[in-house]
Design a protein around this motif. Structure first.
Motif, PDB file in Angstrom:
ATOM      1  N   ALA A   1     -30.919 -24.418  -8.145  1.00  0.00           N
ATOM      2  CA  ALA A   1     -31.928 -24.481  -7.090  1.00  0.00           C
ATOM      3  C   ALA A   1     -33.327 -24.689  -7.682  1.00  0.00           C
ATOM      4  O   ALA A   1     -34.161 -25.391  -7.108  1.00  0.00           O
ATOM      5  N   PHE A   2     -33.580 -24.058  -8.841  1.00  0.00           N
ATOM      6  CA  PHE A   2     -34.878 -24.230  -9.496  1.00  0.00           C
ATOM      7  C   PHE A   2     -35.084 -25.688  -9.905  1.00  0.00           C
ATOM      8  O   PHE A   2     -36.173 -26.244  -9.742  1.00  0.00           O
ATOM      9  N   ARG A   3     -34.048 -26.313 -10.442  1.00  0.00           N
ATOM     10  CA  ARG A   3     -34.152 -27.718 -10.851  1.00  0.00           C
ATOM     11  C   ARG A   3     -34.477 -28.622  -9.660  1.00  0.00           C
ATOM     12  O   ARG A   3     -35.250 -29.578  -9.782  1.00  0.00           O
ATOM     13  N   GLU A   4     -33.860 -28.327  -8.536  1.00  0.00           N
ATOM     14  CA  GLU A   4     -34.134 -29.113  -7.336  1.00  0.00           C
ATOM     15  C   GLU A   4     -35.589 -28.958  -6.911  1.00  0.00           C
ATOM     16  O   GLU A   4     -36.238 -29.917  -6.501  1.00  0.00           O
ATOM     17  N   GLN A   5     -36.102 -27.724  -6.998  1.00  0.00           N
ATOM     18  CA  GLN A   5     -37.502 -27.489  -6.645  1.00  0.00           C
ATOM     19  C   GLN A   5     -38.434 -28.193  -7.626  1.00  0.00           C
ATOM     20  O   GLN A   5     -39.507 -28.681  -7.246  1.00  0.00           O
ATOM     21  N   GLN A   6     -38.035 -28.251  -8.884  1.00  0.00           N
ATOM     22  CA  GLN A   6     -38.802 -28.990  -9.887  1.00  0.00           C
ATOM     23  C   GLN A   6     -38.973 -30.450  -9.464  1.00  0.00           C
ATOM     24  O   GLN A   6     -40.079 -30.997  -9.484  1.00  0.00           O
ATOM     25  N   LYS A   7     -37.859 -31.072  -9.107  1.00  0.00           N
ATOM     26  CA  LYS A   7     -37.890 -32.482  -8.710  1.00  0.00           C
ATOM     27  C   LYS A   7     -38.795 -32.696  -7.498  1.00  0.00           C
ATOM     28  O   LYS A   7     -39.584 -33.644  -7.454  1.00  0.00           O
ATOM     29  N   GLN A   8     -38.674 -31.792  -6.533  1.00  0.00           N
ATOM     30  CA  GLN A   8     -39.458 -31.917  -5.315  1.00  0.00           C
ATOM     31  C   GLN A   8     -40.953 -31.768  -5.601  1.00  0.00           C
ATOM     32  O   GLN A   8     -41.777 -32.550  -5.103  1.00  0.00           O
ATOM     33  N   THR A   9     -41.305 -30.765  -6.401  1.00  0.00           N
ATOM     34  CA  THR A   9     -42.715 -30.522  -6.710  1.00  0.00           C
ATOM     35  C   THR A   9     -43.314 -31.672  -7.515  1.00  0.00           C
ATOM     36  O   THR A   9     -44.437 -32.124  -7.237  1.00  0.00           O
ATOM     37  N   LYS A  10     -42.582 -32.160  -8.520  1.00  0.00           N
ATOM     38  CA  LYS A  10     -43.092 -33.261  -9.342  1.00  0.00           C
ATOM     39  C   LYS A  10     -43.269 -34.521  -8.513  1.00  0.00           C
ATOM     40  O   LYS A  10     -44.199 -35.303  -8.735  1.00  0.00           O
ATOM     41  N   SER A  11     -42.372 -34.712  -7.551  1.00  0.00           N
ATOM     42  CA  SER A  11     -42.490 -35.872  -6.665  1.00  0.00           C
ATOM     43  C   SER A  11     -43.736 -35.769  -5.798  1.00  0.00           C
ATOM     44  O   SER A  11     -44.467 -36.758  -5.600  1.00  0.00           O
ATOM     45  N   GLN A  12     -44.004 -34.586  -5.289  1.00  0.00           N
ATOM     46  CA  GLN A  12     -45.161 -34.373  -4.421  1.00  0.00           C
ATOM     47  C   GLN A  12     -46.482 -34.497  -5.182  1.00  0.00           C
ATOM     48  O   GLN A  12     -47.502 -34.892  -4.615  1.00  0.00           O
ATOM     49  N   MET A  13     -46.457 -34.157  -6.470  1.00  0.00           N
ATOM     50  CA  MET A  13     -47.687 -34.151  -7.266  1.00  0.00           C
ATOM     51  C   MET A  13     -47.763 -35.332  -8.230  1.00  0.00           C
ATOM     52  O   MET A  13     -48.547 -35.313  -9.184  1.00  0.00           O
ATOM     53  N   LEU A  14     -46.981 -36.335  -7.952  1.00  0.00           N
ATOM     54  CA  LEU A  14     -46.857 -37.461  -8.878  1.00  0.00           C
ATOM     55  C   LEU A  14     -48.202 -38.057  -9.288  1.00  0.00           C
ATOM     56  O   LEU A  14     -48.443 -38.336 -10.463  1.00  0.00           O
ATOM     57  N   ASN A  15     -49.089 -38.226  -8.335  1.00  0.00           N
ATOM     58  CA  ASN A  15     -50.362 -38.899  -8.618  1.00  0.00           C
ATOM     59  C   ASN A  15     -51.496 -37.950  -9.022  1.00  0.00           C
ATOM     60  O   ASN A  15     -52.570 -38.418  -9.433  1.00  0.00           O
ATOM     61  N   ILE A  16     -51.273 -36.671  -8.897  1.00  0.00           N
ATOM     62  CA  ILE A  16     -52.355 -35.722  -9.204  1.00  0.00           C
ATOM     63  C   ILE A  16     -51.971 -34.721 -10.294  1.00  0.00           C
ATOM     64  O   ILE A  16     -52.722 -33.803 -10.581  1.00  0.00           O
ATOM     65  N   GLU A  17     -50.805 -34.900 -10.885  1.00  0.00           N
ATOM     66  CA  GLU A  17     -50.281 -33.913 -11.840  1.00  0.00           C
ATOM     67  C   GLU A  17     -51.223 -33.701 -13.019  1.00  0.00           C
ATOM     68  O   GLU A  17     -51.500 -32.564 -13.414  1.00  0.00           O
ATOM     69  N   ALA A  18     -51.702 -34.779 -13.624  1.00  0.00           N
ATOM     70  CA  ALA A  18     -52.581 -34.658 -14.797  1.00  0.00           C
ATOM     71  C   ALA A  18     -53.881 -33.935 -14.443  1.00  0.00           C
ATOM     72  O   ALA A  18     -54.330 -33.043 -15.182  1.00  0.00           O
ATOM     73  N   LYS A  19     -54.494 -34.305 -13.316  1.00  0.00           N
ATOM     74  CA  LYS A  19     -55.741 -33.650 -12.892  1.00  0.00           C
ATOM     75  C   LYS A  19     -55.505 -32.176 -12.574  1.00  0.00           C
ATOM     76  O   LYS A  19     -56.347 -31.319 -12.875  1.00  0.00           O
ATOM     77  N   PHE A  20     -54.349 -31.901 -11.967  1.00  0.00           N
ATOM     78  CA  PHE A  20     -54.025 -30.512 -11.626  1.00  0.00           C
ATOM     79  C   PHE A  20     -53.926 -29.652 -12.879  1.00  0.00           C
ATOM     80  O   PHE A  20     -54.443 -28.533 -12.923  1.00  0.00           O
ATOM     81  N   ARG A  21     -53.294 -30.175 -13.913  1.00  0.00           N
ATOM     82  CA  ARG A  21     -53.186 -29.435 -15.177  1.00  0.00           C
ATOM     83  C   ARG A  21     -54.565 -29.096 -15.736  1.00  0.00           C
ATOM     84  O   ARG A  21     -54.802 -27.974 -16.194  1.00  0.00           O
ATOM     85  N   GLU A  22     -55.425 -30.073 -15.740  1.00  0.00           N
ATOM     86  CA  GLU A  22     -56.768 -29.860 -16.286  1.00  0.00           C
ATOM     87  C   GLU A  22     -57.525 -28.804 -15.493  1.00  0.00           C
ATOM     88  O   GLU A  22     -58.221 -27.957 -16.063  1.00  0.00           O
TER      89      GLU A  22
END
Length: 394
Positions: free
Chosen positions: A45-66
């Motif tokens: 279930a955690f892996r599935e949530q990983q996929k969903q979250t990464k998909s939702q944050m695809l374009n903002i992931e790098a900025k979010f980390r910073e």
């Protein structure tokens, strides 16, 4: 607990002298690495949530980390909110990310002591992240960290951590964690059932004098507290006693099992009876599966190595009648498929496919916490449809 078991545990340092032990060698401890199936501890279930979250944050992931790096800095006055940490946990994939998650968790845990925003429980989720990326040392460090005090206090989190340590052969560390778990007595449970299974498995894998002492002391504590361990914990403890040359202790331990028909219970009892010289009793137990065998049902089996142990004990007695009786049983077993080529070790360490049903009233009282908390949004646990390990009833 019986008087006999107390006496046998006191004589732990004086192993039973018998030539039969040479004929029933200890199986390789690396036969099976996994104990709990990933679905049972919420990894799938955690892996599935990983996929969903990464998909939702695809374009903002790098900025979010910073942004999160800035928020997590010691000199930053910014707060870490639930969604911030939740998202970071599910997109983390590098050591730098894991370090950031830990920093965020520490800050969140500190501020959360005074300000409670939401009721999402992070212990199981963070531990699943570390399990997925196989970070046992970091998981152990986080569990012991004073700055994360209370964050990992959930029964399922204990199980995930112990499972991760088990998979990485960190058996001594498992004992250390379990000692801490006992001290916490979370939800009134000093001996969480799944944690007991895992620590007994760790002792079994250690297969040492120290590991045996720990397992048998724990068994004594469980009996004194009126706690009846799950079957898998019992078989690990009994199997360890056998491997350490204590078949009499193994028999006493197996006597606590209410249902003796499981394949592991039958095999352990037969081997233990053979090793203490009670061959006739062992043969009676072998023959019992013939009497209960029903057409259309799964054939009940004994491991080949256990049969060899009985045969060696029979040969040692040099009793023609007993030898004839055993040979008849063995021939019939071979004909009707009652002998399994699987090792006893592989049966003992077979993967647990479903979450255990908790029979302890004290645990059931808190069954709503089985998946760590209410409304966590984390669907790691599914309600069991059957008893775990039912496939072992052969």
């Amino acid at each position: 607990m019986s008087h006999t078991l107390r006496l046998t545990l006191r004589t732990l340092c004086y192993p039973l002298k018998t030539d039969l032990l040479k004929l029933a060698p200890v199986s390789s401890p690396q036969t099976c690495r996994y104990l709990y199936a990933k679905a049972t501890i919420g990894i799938d279930a955690f892996r599935e949530q990983q996929k969903q979250t990464k998909s939702q944050m695809l374009n903002i992931e790098a900025k979010f980390r910073e942004r999160m790096k800035g928020f997590a800095a010691e000199d930053s006055s910014s707060m870490i909110f639930t969604e911030d940490l939740k998202n970071m946990v599910h997109i983390a994939e590098t050591d730098e990310d894991f370090d950031l998650v830990v920093k965020m968790a520490k800050k969140f845990n500190g501020q959360n002591k005074q300000l409670r925003f939401g009721n999402f429980v992070f212990g199981p989720v963070v531990m699943r992240m570390l399990h997925v990326f196989n970070k046992p040392d970091l998981a152990l460090e986080c569990f012991k960290s004073p700055e994360l005090e209370g964050l990992f206090d959930q029964l399922i989190t204990y199980q995930i951590l112990l499972d991760l340590l088990y998979e990485n052969d960190k058996y001594q560390e498992m004992l250390e964690v379990f000692d801490l778990v006992k001290g916490k007595q979370l939800q009134g449970a000093k001996y969480p059932r799944n944690a007991v299974v895992l620590v007994m498995a760790g002792c079994y894998k250690l297969n040492s004098k120290e590991g045996t002492e720990y397992a048998l002391n724990l068994w004594n504590e469980l009996m004194a507290a009126g706690h009846f361990p799950m079957r898998r914990a019992t078989t690990f403890c009994a199997g360890l006693a056998l491997n350490q040359g204590k078949p009499e202790v193994a028999l006493e331990i197996l006597g606590a099992v209410k249902n003796p028909n499981y394949v592991t219970i039958r095999n352990l009892k037969v081997r233990a009876l053979s090793e203490i010289g009670r061959v006739e009793d062992a043969i009676v137990l072998l023959k019992s599966v013939i009497a209960t065998d029903q057409p259309g049902e799964v054939t009940q089996t004994f491991n080949k190595e256990v049969m060899e142990c009985v045969k060696a004990a029979v040969d040692k007695l040099e009793n023609p009648d007993l030898t004839l009786e055993y040979n008849k049983v063995e021939k019939l077993f071979e004909k009707e498929g009652h002998i399994s080529d699987l090792t006893l070790d592989s049966h003992l360490c077979s993967e647990i496919q479903q979450p255990p049903i908790m029979n302890n009233r004290q645990i059931n009282k808190f069954s709503r916490f089985r998946d760590n908390t209410r409304n966590t949004g984390d669907s790691g646990y599914n309600r069991p449809q059957r008893r775990p390990g039912l496939k072992e009833m052969v």
